[in-house]
Enzyme design. Structure first.
Site, PDB file in Angstrom:
ATOM      1  CG  HIS A 247      65.138  -6.656 -12.927  1.00 37.45           C
ATOM      2  ND1 HIS A 247      64.218  -6.365 -11.942  1.00 37.45           N
ATOM      3  CD2 HIS A 247      66.171  -5.816 -12.720  1.00 37.45           C
ATOM      4  CE1 HIS A 247      64.687  -5.393 -11.181  1.00 37.45           C
ATOM      5  NE2 HIS A 247      65.881  -5.037 -11.632  1.00 37.45           N
ATOM      6  CG  ASP A 249      67.417  -2.067 -13.428  1.00 28.49           C
ATOM      7  OD1 ASP A 249      66.715  -2.446 -12.472  1.00 28.49           O
ATOM      8  OD2 ASP A 249      68.504  -2.589 -13.713  1.00 28.49           O
ATOM      9  CG  ASP A 359      68.393  -5.412  -9.017  1.00 27.98           C
ATOM     10  OD1 ASP A 359      69.363  -5.995  -8.487  1.00 27.98           O
ATOM     11  OD2 ASP A 359      68.520  -4.556  -9.900  1.00 27.98           O
ATOM     12  CG  HIS A 563      65.854  -1.139  -7.829  1.00 28.08           C
ATOM     13  ND1 HIS A 563      64.686  -1.665  -8.329  1.00 28.08           N
ATOM     14  CD2 HIS A 563      66.835  -1.648  -8.596  1.00 28.08           C
ATOM     15  CE1 HIS A 563      64.957  -2.460  -9.344  1.00 28.08           C
ATOM     16  NE2 HIS A 563      66.261  -2.461  -9.534  1.00 28.08           N
TER      17      HIS A 563
HETATM   18 ZN   LIG Z   1      67.240  -3.558 -10.993  1.00 29.98          ZN
END
Ligand SMILES: [Zn+2]
Length: 1018
Positions: A247, A249, A359, A563
């Site tokens: 994952h 970000d 997420d 996000h």
């Molecule tokens: Zn995230």
């Protein structure tokens, strides 16, 4: 006779560490040089930075510094015949490259100090020679970031390790054999034969190793463990699909530029591990991330493409970025999929058939229809496992959206996308899987995530041993889409959850970093207006559509909807950068809007008036509003998605008298009275002849709450401490053209605010234009409006419709939804009367009892307050450590109305408040288009044209419309330009069916909240 187990769990674990220490043997040190820069430089410029000669223990930079490291050394004679590796740890992230600068592998400090629950993030081993002959000269280059996976500066950026070492492969194998068996004890019932037998062999192995870890004891221990390790399971009741993942970000505790580098490191590691582990399948979502890799590392990108073709790498999730879905507008959500899918299809020939949002902080009820409408089949997340109050009842279920569309959802039963792939992980999936009665399939997502990194050898070694480990569910690595196909066979047994997937956490993100949200709304609106104008300028004036500009701009706007960006949960630098970019983007789009208005205006006949001004209306209904043309205000009626030429030389439109005083504003619709400290004490609806506020209560109360939360969370008890009101300093009233205006100046602490409260002649909407210089810390500014209605539900606009939520706290589910999201409006109404609160950039609302509240700002510490360097600011100066300390402008409005929100036209009011009419002064000239014209017109106002754009693959126009009230509708759409063919398509513009064109119109039928997309060919 009782037997003693001499080794405790603790002792067994300490043996594991001893085995680990025996895997690598130091051979020789490496010479370390680095060339440091503040920002990244490419490989070709690696010698540009400040040159550093370093020893282990030296600091090489401060947080987010960059450096090209060169490690040099000589394999000593003792390395001959051995497998030789480098052990590298610079207390940062490293990307080792080959001689051409192509990424080979990412390495990560083992001292990451953010989140141990994601596992040991460290990756310090670079395989090099197998076998070595001794005497080899080593030179390795690596691109370094002075940050760990989570944006921290561990150990002051000191180089921790740089050595040539020999790998003891049998010890490495023993380590994982032993680890898997040891961890399986946590998963297997203590009184089971399997547990006790594993415990017994571990004990024997530990005894064997206690005399020293060497070739002989390692071989013996492996033999002791082999029998238990090789025991296979029988017919499974639950099968686990595993997919490697990282994952990532796209910005969070690090800036965007570091994410580009994180992507390269993570992807290089995945490719390197694929060479060693034939079963390994890795997945990565977010087209944007691939786009960056393509730009920065074309050779690495080609290797990824090959792995995708081989079936070893899965492009995931159909989206441009893993976006927020509460704040992001409807058309933006469509574009996230449109650009995401086009990228995956164009680059890899693959269209992921599911949405991957593991997420994101809650999921809009508009999504099921958008997912289905884009031809996608499934949805996956795990985030609702973070809810604070209620445990979400399902992990395999049907999610029914606003319009009744339904999509099967798998919520990872392990409650994480960072699985360690340990025996305990498999056991947790089985024990925690709430729908295992109806589904025998579950998905496990393994690897280090959030800051990237992804699976290390430990995950893959474990999975090698766990394929069908007796006593645990079998696990196989495969594509997420393959899992979904098999899993969906049981979907008929799934339960259904209707409405939004509300995350009972992170509600502060509906408000935090308010200016960023303001810009996102402005960009969504400006792009909508530009696309519409560009399409009609193309139709009527033959102007080329700015397709590449729009695609580029949209993609940047979509990126900022990530996000952790749009929700406000990133570090300050991220917002410093978006604050630089947004005004430029907006100015470019506004400039193009102006250009297209001018190009279009050349076709419009303006000869009939003395001083022509063209008024443009981008909304799909006729609007009558006050427009200032020249020096006069004129009440102007502008056709649907059209224009009207008005005369600036004409006299001002007459209107009924207005009244403005510091304690009263009044027009022909409302009488508004102001009391102590500026609050509204009465709103009297002159037509309905009723008071809008409950007796004795005050509205537009601007209150500052103590906010000890963070960027994500508003503490549940924030209201327990009495809030402080802003203090009214002065009030000044005036009549300005057709507006009664009250200006109120407020102060609070080191902050000041000015509100212009306006009532236009003939309008039932009371507008509040706010300018605010905010300097407070640990505080939240809210404004409240009590309404004299009895309503158990509120209504709030979301993308392509609205939803209703309880205003009470009957159940824990109602209680948890304290702060709720709305797009352009929220409404509190009883059957015959109510009030809407419109906004131009706010999302966080609270509607409990009969009080509507809007959350305006939050000054809370940025994530990573340890990153803040300028702590010595003076009171009243902006403080780098707190969000929302900035100059803000925003608008909101009250719209009291008879009947419910739909009869009252609140949907239209919300759009009109956000899309002011635009004007353009022009010369007198003849033209082929009439002085008053429309481009598109729909005969039922419940149907709204949300967007008009040019098709991605042709010169056709694309129209997106939706039913906005929750009813069925039959509406005729008329075209103001020539049309040869109208085809209904899916959201991604793939044709579905041709529609009957009746001269210049088509008849459309909608079910409640249905979105339709049409392709219009000339
Ligand atoms: Zn995230």
């Amino acid at each position: 006779m009782p037997t003693l187990i001499p080794y405790t769990q603790h002792q067994l674990t300490s043996i594991l560490f001893q085995i680990k220490d025996a895997i690598y043997t130091f051979l020789a040190p490496l010479e370390i040089s680095a060339w440091r820069t503040a920002e990244p430089v490419p490989y070709a410029e690696r010698l540009k930075g400040e040159e550093l000669r370093l020893e282990v223990g030296d600091s090489w930079g401060k947080l987010f510094d960059c450096a090209w490291f060169r490690f040099r050394g000589l394999v000593p004679p003792g390395g001959a015949g051995q497998t030789v590796v480098l052990l590298l740890d610079v207390n940062g992230e490293l990307c080792v490259v080959d001689q051409a600068g192509v990424p080979l592998r990412g390495l990560t400090t083992v001292f990451s100090d953010f989140d141990f629950t994601t596992g040991i993030a460290g990756k310090r081993v670079l395989p090099l020679l197998n076998p070595a002959t001794g005497g080899e000269v080593i030179e390795v280059w690596a691109d370094a970031g002075c940050n760990d996976l989570f944006g921290n500066l561990p150990n002051n950026g000191q180089v921790k390790e740089a050595a040539i070492a020999a790998l003891h492969e049998p010890a490495r194998q023993l380590y994982y054999d032993y680890e898997v068996l040891l961890d399986s004890l946590k998963a297997l019932p203590e009184n089971s034969a399997r547990h006790q037998q594993i415990l017994a062999v571990l004990d024997r192995a530990a005894h064997c190793l206690q005399n020293g870890i060497n070739d002989i004891t390692v071989t013996q221990a492996c033999q002791i463990l082999k029998g238990e390790l090789d025991k296979r399971g029988g017919d499974p009741s639950l099968e686990i699909s595993a997919i490697g993942h990282a994952h990532l970000d796209l910005a969070w505790l690090w800036p965007l530029r570091e994410t580009r580098r994180k992507g390269a490191r993570t992807f290089a590691t995945a490719l390197a591990n694929m060479e060693v582990y034939p079963d390994y399948i890795f997945s990565a979502s977010q087209a944007q991330l691939y786009q960056w890799i393509k730009e920065d590392h074309p050779a690495l990108y080609e290797r990824i493409r090959t792995r995708v073709q081989d079936g070893r790498w899965e492009p995931q999730g159909a989206l441009w970025v893993e976006a927020d879905t509460n704040l992001t507008g409807g058309e933006s959500l469509v574009r996230q999929i449109l650009y995401g899918q086009r990228f995956f299809q164009g680059e890899f020939g693959i269209s992921p058939d599911y949405i991957w949002l593991p997420d994101t902080f809650g999921y809009s009820a508009a999504l099921p229809q958008i997912i289905r409408g884009a031809g996608l089949r499934y949805f996956s997340t795990q985030k609702l496992s973070w809810s604070l109050i209620n445990r979400f009842p399902h992990q395999s279920f049907h999610w029914q959206g606003l319009d009744g569309s339904s999509v099967p959802v798998h919520m990872l039963p392990e409650d994480t996308y960072n699985s360690h792939a340990l025996p305990a992980s498999l056991a947790k999936i089985e024990s925690n899987y709430r729908d295992k009665g109806v589904s025998n399939q579950a998905l496990m997502v393994f690897g280090i995530g959030d800051g990237g990194g992804g699976p290390g050898e430990e995950h893959l070694e474990r999975l090698e041993r766990l394929k069908n480990f007796a006593g645990l569910s079998p696990v196989r690595q495969e594509w997420t889409s393959t899992f979904f196909e098999r899993w969906a066979k049981d979907a008929s047994g799934f339960s259904t959850w209707s409405g939004e997937l509300y995350l009972e956490r992170h509600q502060g993100t509906l408000t935090t970093n308010a200016r960023n949200k303001w810009y996102n709304r402005r960009m969504e609106q400006a792009l909508r207006e530009l696309e519409w104008l560009a399409v009609i300028a193309g139709r009527l004036a033959g102007v080329a559509y700015p397709a590449s500009f729009l695609e580029k701009t949209w993609k940047e706007v979509l990126l900022y909807q990530f996000h952790d960006i749009l929700p406000g949960s990133s570090i300050k630098r991220v917002y410093d950068e978006t604050s630089d970019r947004y005004p430029l983007l907006l100015a470019e789009v506004d400039d193009l809007i102006h250009q297209h208005q001018q190009l279009l205006s050349g076709q419009i006949d303006t000869s009939g008036v003395q001083k022509p001004v063209i008024v443009f209306n981008s909304l799909s209904w006729e609007r009558t509003e006050w427009v200032k043309v020249g020096e006069s205000w004129q009440l102007t009626q502008v056709p649907s998605m059209g224009w009207r030429v008005v005369d600036a030389a004409a006299p001002q439109t007459l209107f009924l008298p207005l009244y403005a005083a510091p304690d009263r504003l009044e027009n022909d619709r409302l009488r508004v009275r102001f009391g102590d400290n500026g609050a509204i004490v009465s709103i009297y609806d002159l037509l309905a002849q009723r008071e809008v506020l409950p007796a004795g209560e005050r509205a537009n109360r601007l209150l500052v709450y103590s906010d000890l939360g963070d960027a994500w969370d508003i503490l549940l008890d924030y209201a327990a401490v009495e809030p402080q009101p802003l203090q009214l300093v002065r009030a000044h009233a005036r009549v300005d053209g057709p507006f009664a205006v009250l200006r109120q100046d407020y102060c609070f602490g080191h902050s000041t605010m000015t509100q212009e409260i306006r009532l236009a002649a003939g309008s039932p909407v009371l507008e509040f234009d706010t300018r605010l210089t905010w300097r407070e810390t640990q505080s939240m500014l809210r404004v409240s409006f009590p309404v004299a209605v009895q309503a158990t539900e509120s209504t709030a606009e979301i993308q392509f419709g609205h939803i209703r939520r309880p205003t009470h706290r009957n159940t824990t589910w109602d209680l948890a939804r304290e702060e709720i999201t709305a797009q352009k409006w929220a409404d509190l109404s009883q059957r015959d009367y109510g009030m809407a609160l419109l906004n131009d950039s706010k999302y966080g609302h609270k509607i409990k009892g009969n009080v509507l509240e809007l959350t305006l700002l939050r000054s809370v510490p940025y994530p990573g307050p340890r990153l803040v360097e300028d702590e010595d600011v003076q009171p009243g100066e902006p403080h780098a450590g707190y969000t929302d300390q900035a100059d803000h402008t925003f608008r909101y409005a009250l719209f009291p109305h008879p009947g419910g929100p739909m009869e009252a036209g609140v949907v239209q009011a919300g759009y009109q408040f956000n899309y002011p009419l635009r004007t353009l002064s022009v010369d007198q000239h003849p033209g082929s288009e009439p002085a008053t014209g429309f481009s598109l017109q729909i005969d039922d106002p419940v149907v709204i044209i949300e967007s008009v754009k040019q098709a991605e693959d042709s010169l056709a126009a694309i129209l997106r419309l939706y039913e906005s009230t929750g009813g069925s509708a039959k509406a005729r759409l008329r075209f103001g330009f020539e049309v040869a063919e109208v085809v209904e398509t899916d959201l991604l513009e793939n044709p579905r069916q041709k529609l009957d064109l009746n001269q210049d119109s088509v008849l459309l039928t909608f079910h409640p909240f249905e979105i339709k997309t049409l392709r219009i060919r000339r």
